[in-house]
Design a protein around this motif. Structure first.
Motif, PDB file in Angstrom:
ATOM      1  N   LEU A  98       0.728  -1.252  -0.015  1.00  0.00           N
ATOM      2  CA  LEU A  98       0.090   0.098   0.173  1.00  0.00           C
ATOM      3  C   LEU A  98       0.700   1.327   0.033  1.00  0.00           C
ATOM      4  CD1 LEU A  98      -2.739  -1.093   2.654  1.00  0.00           C
ATOM      5  CD2 LEU A  98      -3.068  -0.491  -0.040  1.00  0.00           C
ATOM      6  N   ALA A  99       1.955   1.126   0.664  1.00  0.00           N
ATOM      7  CA  ALA A  99       2.817   2.240   0.701  1.00  0.00           C
ATOM      8  C   ALA A  99       3.450   2.543  -0.477  1.00  0.00           C
ATOM      9  CB  ALA A  99       3.789   2.163   1.885  1.00  0.00           C
ATOM     10  N   GLY A 100       3.593   1.485  -1.526  1.00  0.00           N
ATOM     11  CA  GLY A 100       4.649   1.613  -2.656  1.00  0.00           C
ATOM     12  C   GLY A 100       5.860   1.090  -2.413  1.00  0.00           C
ATOM     13  N   ILE A 101       6.199   0.447  -1.503  1.00  0.00           N
ATOM     14  CA  ILE A 101       7.599   0.103  -1.321  1.00  0.00           C
ATOM     15  C   ILE A 101       8.030  -1.310  -1.989  1.00  0.00           C
ATOM     16  CG2 ILE A 101       9.354  -0.458   0.659  1.00  0.00           C
ATOM     17  CD1 ILE A 101       7.653   1.326   2.442  1.00  0.00           C
ATOM     18  N   SER A 102       8.510  -1.621  -3.039  1.00  0.00           N
ATOM     19  CA  SER A 102       8.879  -2.316  -3.928  1.00  0.00           C
ATOM     20  C   SER A 102      10.041  -3.606  -2.967  1.00  0.00           C
ATOM     21  CB  SER A 102       9.697  -2.181  -5.098  1.00  0.00           C
ATOM     22  OG  SER A 102      10.176  -3.249  -5.543  1.00  0.00           O
ATOM     23  N   PRO A 103       9.951  -4.709  -2.964  1.00  0.00           N
ATOM     24  CA  PRO A 103      10.900  -5.576  -2.271  1.00  0.00           C
ATOM     25  C   PRO A 103      12.407  -5.071  -2.778  1.00  0.00           C
ATOM     26  CG  PRO A 103       9.164  -6.671  -3.139  1.00  0.00           C
ATOM     27  CD  PRO A 103       8.966  -5.463  -3.719  1.00  0.00           C
ATOM     28  N   GLY A 104      12.694  -4.601  -4.045  1.00  0.00           N
ATOM     29  CA  GLY A 104      13.865  -4.337  -4.329  1.00  0.00           C
ATOM     30  C   GLY A 104      14.239  -2.771  -4.387  1.00  0.00           C
ATOM     31  N   LEU A 105      13.448  -2.156  -3.624  1.00  0.00           N
ATOM     32  CA  LEU A 105      13.636  -0.547  -3.515  1.00  0.00           C
ATOM     33  C   LEU A 105      15.059  -0.236  -2.683  1.00  0.00           C
ATOM     34  CD1 LEU A 105      12.304   1.939  -4.512  1.00  0.00           C
ATOM     35  CD2 LEU A 105      11.389   2.379  -2.268  1.00  0.00           C
ATOM     36  N   VAL A 106      16.146   0.474  -3.473  1.00  0.00           N
ATOM     37  CA  VAL A 106      17.359   0.649  -2.832  1.00  0.00           C
ATOM     38  C   VAL A 106      17.085   2.159  -2.524  1.00  0.00           C
ATOM     39  CG1 VAL A 106      19.866   0.853  -3.036  1.00  0.00           C
ATOM     40  CG2 VAL A 106      18.646  -1.172  -3.844  1.00  0.00           C
ATOM     41  N   ARG A 107      17.072   2.593  -1.395  1.00  0.00           N
ATOM     42  CA  ARG A 107      17.264   4.040  -1.025  1.00  0.00           C
ATOM     43  C   ARG A 107      18.723   4.561  -0.849  1.00  0.00           C
ATOM     44  NH1 ARG A 107      15.411   6.034   4.991  1.00  0.00           N
ATOM     45  NH2 ARG A 107      17.659   5.735   5.169  1.00  0.00           N
ATOM     46  N   MET A 108      19.015   5.486  -1.647  1.00  0.00           N
ATOM     47  CA  MET A 108      20.450   6.156  -1.728  1.00  0.00           C
ATOM     48  C   MET A 108      20.303   7.564  -1.080  1.00  0.00           C
ATOM     49  SD  MET A 108      22.157   4.925  -4.843  1.00  0.00           S
ATOM     50  CE  MET A 108      22.456   3.169  -5.612  1.00  0.00           C
ATOM     51  N   SER A 109      21.005   7.769  -0.057  1.00  0.00           N
ATOM     52  CA  SER A 109      21.459   9.070   0.242  1.00  0.00           C
ATOM     53  C   SER A 109      22.743   9.599  -0.354  1.00  0.00           C
ATOM     54  CB  SER A 109      21.655   9.301   1.908  1.00  0.00           C
ATOM     55  OG  SER A 109      21.825  10.409   2.354  1.00  0.00           O
ATOM     56  N   ILE A 110      22.557  10.410  -1.209  1.00  0.00           N
ATOM     57  CA  ILE A 110      23.690  10.625  -2.130  1.00  0.00           C
ATOM     58  C   ILE A 110      24.741  11.729  -1.083  1.00  0.00           C
ATOM     59  CG2 ILE A 110      24.562  11.701  -4.088  1.00  0.00           C
ATOM     60  CD1 ILE A 110      23.130   8.922  -4.461  1.00  0.00           C
ATOM     61  N   GLY A 111      26.072  11.313  -1.136  1.00  0.00           N
ATOM     62  CA  GLY A 111      27.224  12.003  -0.353  1.00  0.00           C
ATOM     63  C   GLY A 111      27.911  12.965  -1.456  1.00  0.00           C
ATOM     64  N   TYR A 112      28.742  13.647  -0.776  1.00  0.00           N
ATOM     65  CA  TYR A 112      29.507  14.725  -1.620  1.00  0.00           C
ATOM     66  C   TYR A 112      30.893  14.344  -1.576  1.00  0.00           C
ATOM     67  CZ  TYR A 112      29.256  16.790   2.977  1.00  0.00           C
ATOM     68  OH  TYR A 112      29.369  17.009   4.291  1.00  0.00           O
ATOM     69  N   ILE A 113      31.474  13.615  -0.796  1.00  0.00           N
ATOM     70  CA  ILE A 113      32.874  13.092  -0.663  1.00  0.00           C
ATOM     71  C   ILE A 113      33.401  12.778  -2.087  1.00  0.00           C
ATOM     72  CG2 ILE A 113      32.635  10.809  -0.286  1.00  0.00           C
ATOM     73  CD1 ILE A 113      35.051  11.251   1.916  1.00  0.00           C
ATOM     74  N   GLY A 114      34.644  13.198  -2.243  1.00  0.00           N
ATOM     75  CA  GLY A 114      35.399  12.854  -3.818  1.00  0.00           C
ATOM     76  C   GLY A 114      34.594  13.873  -4.792  1.00  0.00           C
ATOM     77  N   THR A 115      34.997  13.530  -6.037  1.00  0.00           N
ATOM     78  CA  THR A 115      34.353  14.333  -6.898  1.00  0.00           C
ATOM     79  C   THR A 115      33.343  13.728  -7.537  1.00  0.00           C
ATOM     80  OG1 THR A 115      35.619  13.292  -8.955  1.00  0.00           O
ATOM     81  CG2 THR A 115      36.784  15.158  -7.708  1.00  0.00           C
ATOM     82  N   LEU A 116      32.469  14.545  -8.291  1.00  0.00           N
ATOM     83  CA  LEU A 116      31.187  13.682  -8.905  1.00  0.00           C
ATOM     84  C   LEU A 116      31.677  12.679  -9.978  1.00  0.00           C
ATOM     85  CD1 LEU A 116      27.944  15.669 -10.005  1.00  0.00           C
ATOM     86  CD2 LEU A 116      28.824  13.991 -11.332  1.00  0.00           C
ATOM     87  N   GLU A 117      32.700  13.181 -10.835  1.00  0.00           N
ATOM     88  CA  GLU A 117      32.866  12.182 -11.872  1.00  0.00           C
ATOM     89  C   GLU A 117      33.678  10.859 -11.216  1.00  0.00           C
ATOM     90  OE1 GLU A 117      31.904  12.326 -14.633  1.00  0.00           O
ATOM     91  OE2 GLU A 117      30.816  14.338 -14.489  1.00  0.00           O
TER      92      GLU A 117
END
Length: 452
Positions: A411-430
């Motif tokens: 009901l909440a729309g949470i797929s069994p394979g849903l990967v949540r990523m909190s994107i960091g800023y260490i290093g360069t983007l590339e």
């Protein structure tokens, strides 16, 4: 909203001198009530923070001193009686005990109030203690809450299991995007709180805060919004909400080393929560340590810069991952259902949030992706929480939403394979993008990608 209480006013007032009420303070060091009210009207959270009262150190240091005392002395016996009677309090720089108010923690509260544009704020030992305390203050036995059916698993468990058993408080869960469902679920006279997250955990559904606040107020309920996912990006109180909750442990802290929370809202509510006889915060005691408050007060000035980079990278990765054929959920993408809504509500220049989701469809594929990202290419860490300078990844259904059963997740729309990523800023983007690409190549599984 709760009546204003006489005890423990949260506003800064006069510096402590005597027990008398008729003395003047120095505005360089203390802010009058009128100054705090004007701060709360700043539309840009960064501008509001810059206008907030600054505490100087005991000897004039640019950083405030840490008040590590658990208890506080008085100069005259009569003063203590007056303090416990509610005649003297932190608004006059009189303190009783650090479970009630502590000067260092109070200063962090002022910063949180400025950040969210509220009259007052109180900082707690955790985000969950902030949530539970405010709901217990607003709801009595027999009370009712209407809440989004997509919430952090701990909040969902609190409302689903603990409150009905221990407090006789029930909750109706609804699709927060269905305004008619929200209206129909609110029982006038019984429903005390309309509760939702500004961006839902983990599905990143964006709530229509102005419209939900309008509905809640029409029905006589207090609108409480968890803004943990979107500090700086969204300002729920400026959009109509009554109370804003934070797990400060996340983006606001930024270091994954502190557990803390905050309740931001009207002074009347915060004062009532600190009432010596009826206050949920005062009596339950989720006290923040003054040393923690000091550390956090040093991080908040950098929050805007950090959020901009979190959001910039999340947007870039979302666009690139989508081009690779991955099923990406990110509010900054034009195909996100609430993209235009978020654009209409968001504070300018702060982007669309620092989290994105990748739906790998099955838990096995999700786990393989995270394994390669952490253990092969060092793109990020498999860990819960968010807002860290490294990317943090978790499969929500089996971790932070594991308190929900299969039907509730669906009901909440949470797929069994849903990967949540909190994107960091260490290093360069590339550099970090190259690591992500290498992990995807190593998996060598064409079924990961949607080739349509």
């Amino acid at each position: 909203m709760p009546e204003t209480q006489s005890r423990g006013h949260v506003f800064a007032g006069k510096k402590r001198g005597t027990g008398s009420d008729d003395f003047e303070g120095d505005d360089v060091f203390v802010a009058k009530k009128s100054m705090l009210t004007s701060m709360a009207t700043e539309n840009d959270p960064a501008a509001a923070l810059a206008s907030a009262r600054h505490e100087f150190g005991e000897h004039g240091g640019v950083n405030m001193s840490i008040e590590a005392s658990a208890t506080f002395t008085v100069m005259e016996p009569e003063t203590m009686r007056r303090m416990f009677a509610g005649e003297l309090g932190p608004d006059r720089d009189f303190f009783i005990y650090s479970r009630h108010f502590n000067p260092t923690v109070l200063n962090l509260g002022r910063l949180m109030a400025a950040l969210e544009g509220t009259e007052a704020a109180y900082c707690t030992a955790s985000g969950m203690s902030a949530i539970s305390s405010v709901l217990l203050q607003l709801c009595s036995s027999g009370g009712h809450v209407v809440a989004s059916r997509t919430l952090y698993g701990g909040t969902h468990a609190l409302l689903t299991h603990f409150f009905p058993r221990a407090c006789n408080i029930t909750t109706t869960f609804v699709d927060i995007g269905d305004m008619e469902a929200v209206k129909n679920a609110i029982v006038e006279g019984k429903t005390k709180v309309l509760y939702f997250e500004s961006m839902s955990n983990p599905t990143l559904t964006v709530a229509n805060i102005p419209e939900l606040s309008r509905i809640g107020h029409e029905k006589g309920t207090t609108v409480v919004v968890d803004n943990t996912f979107a500090p700086m990006v969204l300002s729920p109180a400026r959009l109509g909400a009554d109370v804003v909750i934070h797990s400060i442990s996340k983006f606001i802290s930024g270091g994954a080393d502190v557990i803390a929370g905050a309740v931001c809202g009207p002074a009347s509510l915060v004062n009532s929560m600190m009432d010596l006889h009826q206050g949920a915060l005062m009596l339950l005691g989720p006290t923040m340590n003054a040393k923690v408050a000091f550390e956090l007060s040093e991080r908040i000035p950098h929050l805007g810069l950090r959020m901009k980079e979190h959001c910039r990278r999340a947007m870039e990765y979302a666009v690139r991952m989508k081009k690779l054929g991955l099923k990406v959920v990110y509010p900054g993408l034009e195909d996100h259902p609430q993209h235009e809504l978020l654009k209409s509500m968001a504070n300018r220049e702060y982007g669309f949030g620092g989290l994105l989701c990748v739906d790998m469809e099955t838990e096995e594929r999700a786990n393989r992706l995270m394994h390669h990202l952490q253990n092969y290419t060092q793109f990020g860490f498999m860990a819960v929480s968010l807002g860290y300078y490294e990317t943090l990844m978790s499969c929500s259904g089996s971790s932070t939403s594991s308190e929900m059963n299969a039907e509730e997740k669906e009901l909440a729309g949470i797929s069994p394979g849903l990967v949540r990523m909190s994107i960091g800023y260490i290093g360069t983007l590339e550099q970090k993008w190259s690591q992500l690409e290498k992990a995807l190549s190593r998996m060598q599984d064409t079924t990961l990608f949607n080739k349509n």
